[in-house]
Design a protein around this motif. Structure first.
Motif, PDB file in Angstrom:
ATOM      1  N   ARG A 269      -2.535  -5.543  10.005  1.00 49.72           N
ATOM      2  CA  ARG A 269      -3.059  -5.430  11.363  1.00 49.72           C
ATOM      3  C   ARG A 269      -3.216  -3.974  11.773  1.00 49.72           C
ATOM      4  NH1 ARG A 269      -6.488  -7.820  14.531  1.00 49.72           N
ATOM      5  NH2 ARG A 269      -7.123  -5.714  15.060  1.00 49.72           N
ATOM      6  N   GLU A 270      -2.327  -3.122  11.307  1.00 50.84           N
ATOM      7  CA  GLU A 270      -2.411  -1.701  11.641  1.00 50.84           C
ATOM      8  C   GLU A 270      -3.722  -1.095  11.131  1.00 50.84           C
ATOM      9  OE1 GLU A 270       1.989  -2.689  11.232  1.00 50.84           O
ATOM     10  OE2 GLU A 270       0.126  -3.230  10.221  1.00 50.84           O
ATOM     11  N   ASP A 271      -4.152  -1.517   9.923  1.00 51.80           N
ATOM     12  CA  ASP A 271      -5.411  -1.003   9.388  1.00 51.80           C
ATOM     13  C   ASP A 271      -6.606  -1.607  10.119  1.00 51.80           C
ATOM     14  OD1 ASP A 271      -4.135   0.648   7.548  1.00 51.80           O
ATOM     15  OD2 ASP A 271      -4.012  -0.952   6.054  1.00 51.80           O
ATOM     16  N   LEU A 272      -6.504  -2.882  10.485  1.00 52.19           N
ATOM     17  CA  LEU A 272      -7.561  -3.473  11.315  1.00 52.19           C
ATOM     18  C   LEU A 272      -7.695  -2.735  12.639  1.00 52.19           C
ATOM     19  CD1 LEU A 272      -7.091  -7.327  10.854  1.00 52.19           C
ATOM     20  CD2 LEU A 272      -9.076  -5.971  10.158  1.00 52.19           C
TER      21      LEU A 272
ATOM     22  N   ALA B  57     -10.830   0.828  16.246  1.00 51.82           N
ATOM     23  CA  ALA B  57     -11.074   2.043  17.022  1.00 51.82           C
ATOM     24  C   ALA B  57     -12.266   2.813  16.467  1.00 51.82           C
ATOM     25  CB  ALA B  57      -9.821   2.921  17.009  1.00 51.82           C
ATOM     26  N   GLU B  58     -12.367   2.878  15.138  1.00 55.18           N
ATOM     27  CA  GLU B  58     -13.456   3.644  14.528  1.00 55.18           C
ATOM     28  C   GLU B  58     -14.812   2.986  14.741  1.00 55.18           C
ATOM     29  OE1 GLU B  58     -14.794   5.164  10.082  1.00 55.18           O
ATOM     30  OE2 GLU B  58     -12.662   5.056  10.571  1.00 55.18           O
ATOM     31  N   LEU B  59     -14.854   1.667  14.651  1.00 62.12           N
ATOM     32  CA  LEU B  59     -16.123   0.952  14.773  1.00 62.12           C
ATOM     33  C   LEU B  59     -16.494   0.656  16.217  1.00 62.12           C
ATOM     34  CD1 LEU B  59     -15.735  -1.586  11.826  1.00 62.12           C
ATOM     35  CD2 LEU B  59     -17.029   0.555  11.841  1.00 62.12           C
ATOM     36  N   GLY B  60     -15.506   0.754  17.125  1.00 60.87           N
ATOM     37  CA  GLY B  60     -15.784   0.506  18.527  1.00 60.87           C
ATOM     38  C   GLY B  60     -16.102  -0.941  18.843  1.00 60.87           C
ATOM     39  N   ARG B  61     -15.438  -1.849  18.158  1.00 63.09           N
ATOM     40  CA  ARG B  61     -15.654  -3.283  18.391  1.00 63.09           C
ATOM     41  C   ARG B  61     -14.358  -4.014  18.101  1.00 63.09           C
ATOM     42  NH1 ARG B  61     -18.941  -5.761  13.251  1.00 63.09           N
ATOM     43  NH2 ARG B  61     -17.825  -7.628  13.898  1.00 63.09           N
TER      44      ARG B  61
ATOM     45  N   ASN C 182      -6.530 -13.874   4.234  1.00 65.45           N
ATOM     46  CA  ASN C 182      -5.724 -15.071   4.493  1.00 65.45           C
ATOM     47  C   ASN C 182      -4.505 -14.756   5.343  1.00 65.45           C
ATOM     48  OD1 ASN C 182      -6.569 -15.592   1.218  1.00 65.45           O
ATOM     49  ND2 ASN C 182      -7.106 -17.153   2.725  1.00 65.45           N
ATOM     50  N   LEU C 183      -3.936 -13.573   5.107  1.00 66.10           N
ATOM     51  CA  LEU C 183      -2.721 -13.175   5.799  1.00 66.10           C
ATOM     52  C   LEU C 183      -2.971 -11.877   6.542  1.00 66.10           C
ATOM     53  CD1 LEU C 183      -0.110 -13.698   2.909  1.00 66.10           C
ATOM     54  CD2 LEU C 183      -1.007 -15.402   4.523  1.00 66.10           C
ATOM     55  N   THR C 184      -2.786 -11.885   7.844  1.00 66.82           N
ATOM     56  CA  THR C 184      -2.795 -10.651   8.614  1.00 66.82           C
ATOM     57  C   THR C 184      -1.338 -10.285   8.858  1.00 66.82           C
ATOM     58  OG1 THR C 184      -4.820 -11.415   9.714  1.00 66.82           O
ATOM     59  CG2 THR C 184      -3.710  -9.486  10.633  1.00 66.82           C
ATOM     60  N   THR C 185      -0.928  -9.121   8.365  1.00 65.74           N
ATOM     61  CA  THR C 185       0.483  -8.735   8.385  1.00 65.74           C
ATOM     62  C   THR C 185       0.750  -7.698   9.465  1.00 65.74           C
ATOM     63  OG1 THR C 185       0.216  -6.910   6.806  1.00 65.74           O
ATOM     64  CG2 THR C 185       0.608  -9.119   5.886  1.00 65.74           C
TER      65      THR C 185
ATOM     66  N   ALA D 126     -10.340   3.872   1.356  1.00 63.54           N
ATOM     67  CA  ALA D 126      -9.306   3.423   0.400  1.00 63.54           C
ATOM     68  C   ALA D 126      -8.183   2.650   1.090  1.00 63.54           C
ATOM     69  CB  ALA D 126      -8.751   4.601  -0.398  1.00 63.54           C
ATOM     70  N   LEU D 127      -8.581   1.730   1.969  1.00 61.24           N
ATOM     71  CA  LEU D 127      -7.643   0.817   2.632  1.00 61.24           C
ATOM     72  C   LEU D 127      -8.100  -0.613   2.329  1.00 61.24           C
ATOM     73  CD1 LEU D 127      -7.453   2.610   6.104  1.00 61.24           C
ATOM     74  CD2 LEU D 127      -5.736   2.711   4.267  1.00 61.24           C
ATOM     75  N   PRO D 128      -7.975  -1.035   1.056  1.00 60.76           N
ATOM     76  CA  PRO D 128      -8.658  -2.258   0.626  1.00 60.76           C
ATOM     77  C   PRO D 128      -7.945  -3.558   0.949  1.00 60.76           C
ATOM     78  CG  PRO D 128      -7.532  -1.288  -1.234  1.00 60.76           C
ATOM     79  CD  PRO D 128      -7.366  -0.325  -0.079  1.00 60.76           C
ATOM     80  N   GLY D 129      -6.639  -3.502   1.228  1.00 63.57           N
ATOM     81  CA  GLY D 129      -5.877  -4.744   1.300  1.00 63.57           C
ATOM     82  C   GLY D 129      -5.537  -5.226  -0.101  1.00 63.57           C
ATOM     83  N   ALA D 130      -4.654  -6.214  -0.170  1.00 64.05           N
ATOM     84  CA  ALA D 130      -4.099  -6.631  -1.462  1.00 64.05           C
ATOM     85  C   ALA D 130      -4.343  -8.103  -1.749  1.00 64.05           C
ATOM     86  CB  ALA D 130      -2.595  -6.365  -1.486  1.00 64.05           C
ATOM     87  N   TYR D 131      -4.737  -8.378  -2.998  1.00 63.96           N
ATOM     88  CA  TYR D 131      -4.708  -9.742  -3.514  1.00 63.96           C
ATOM     89  C   TYR D 131      -3.318 -10.021  -4.072  1.00 63.96           C
ATOM     90  CZ  TYR D 131      -9.754 -10.564  -3.264  1.00 63.96           C
ATOM     91  OH  TYR D 131     -11.042 -10.771  -2.837  1.00 63.96           O
ATOM     92  N   LEU D 132      -2.920 -11.290  -3.966  1.00 68.40           N
ATOM     93  CA  LEU D 132      -1.586 -11.682  -4.408  1.00 68.40           C
ATOM     94  C   LEU D 132      -1.633 -12.963  -5.228  1.00 68.40           C
ATOM     95  CD1 LEU D 132      -1.184 -11.038  -0.908  1.00 68.40           C
ATOM     96  CD2 LEU D 132       0.886 -10.272  -2.069  1.00 68.40           C
ATOM     97  N   ARG D 133      -0.702 -13.057  -6.179  1.00 66.57           N
ATOM     98  CA  ARG D 133      -0.486 -14.286  -6.946  1.00 66.57           C
ATOM     99  C   ARG D 133       0.603 -15.118  -6.274  1.00 66.57           C
ATOM    100  NH1 ARG D 133       0.024 -10.097 -10.847  1.00 66.57           N
ATOM    101  NH2 ARG D 133      -1.830  -9.924 -12.181  1.00 66.57           N
TER     102      ARG D 133
END
Length: 220
Positions: A75-78, A83-87, A97-100, A151-158
């Motif tokens: 959520r911090e990266d979102l 703020a950057e995109l203004g929306r 799937n998961l917003t942390t 370089a804030l891609p988020g993570a895939y998980l198994r």
């Protein structure tokens, strides 16, 4: 457990047409759901199956399967992108799937394991690589380049241990491997900084496709 690390939301995709990639549908339109969601290992790529019940992918060549069972974004990266995109950017808008909250998703190590709630254990496998569907969904020309530079891609998980999860479940990092290969480092190596590829080989549980790319660069 670090206080405050938790799921803000668990998000499931709603199928919608995909005019950006020549496919009939996309599952990128993910929305928060109430109540518990079952998490199980989806098996190999190619079927469209993912780790969360009620969700799936439609670009079966590039998405889904065991190494991409669950996608997490902070959520911090979102908030930073908002703020950057203004929306406004709601939970799930990046197709996660998961917003942390309180969890350093991009600084997570490949092979790091998270316990979510009472039962579920997930293992960090690789970063998300942006595609045309992502750019079209956000409606931003040049989005792939912009997202890549950040370089804030988020993570895939198994899925290591199945069970049920829900919003507000605590997240605990229960294992950190003995190397320095983070989600962000893998992303940078695979996109704009190919010279970093040899560093990835110490991450034993990195998906085979990424390891093979690193091996080719090392032997070149």
């Amino acid at each position: 457990m670090v206080p405050g690390m938790k799921l803000l939301s668990v998000n499931i995709g709603r199928p919608r047409p995909n005019p950006w990639k020549g496919l009939s549908s996309t599952g990128i339109d993910k929305r928060p759901v109430a109540g518990p969601v079952a998490v199980t290992a989806p098996g190999p790529k190619g079927t469209g199956a993912v780790g969360l019940a009620g969700d799936r992918v439609y670009d079966v060549k590039h998405h889904g399967g065991a190494d991409q069972a669950v996608y997490a974004y902070a959520r911090e990266d979102l908030d930073g992108w908002q703020a950057e995109l203004g929306r406004p950017l709601g939970d799930g808008v990046f197709g996660e799937n998961l917003t942390t909250l309180g969890l350093d998703v991009n600084g997570a190590l490949i092979g790091e394991r998270w316990r979510i709630g009472a039962d579920v254990v997930l293992e960090v496998s690789c970063p998300r690589i942006p595609c045309g569907t992502f750019q079209g969904w956000l409606g931003r020309d040049g989005w792939i380049k912009r997202f890549t530079r950040a370089a804030l891609p988020g993570a895939y998980l198994r899925v290591i241990e199945p069970g049920d999860i829900r919003a507000a479940d605590p997240v605990e990092v229960v294992h950190r491997p003995d190397h320095d290969v983070t989600v962000a480092l893998v992303f940078r190596a695979m996109t704009l900084e190919g010279d970093l590829l040899p560093r990835l080989l110490v991450a034993d549980v990195l998906p085979e496709e990424e390891k093979e790319l690193a091996r080719r660069r090392t032997s070149a």
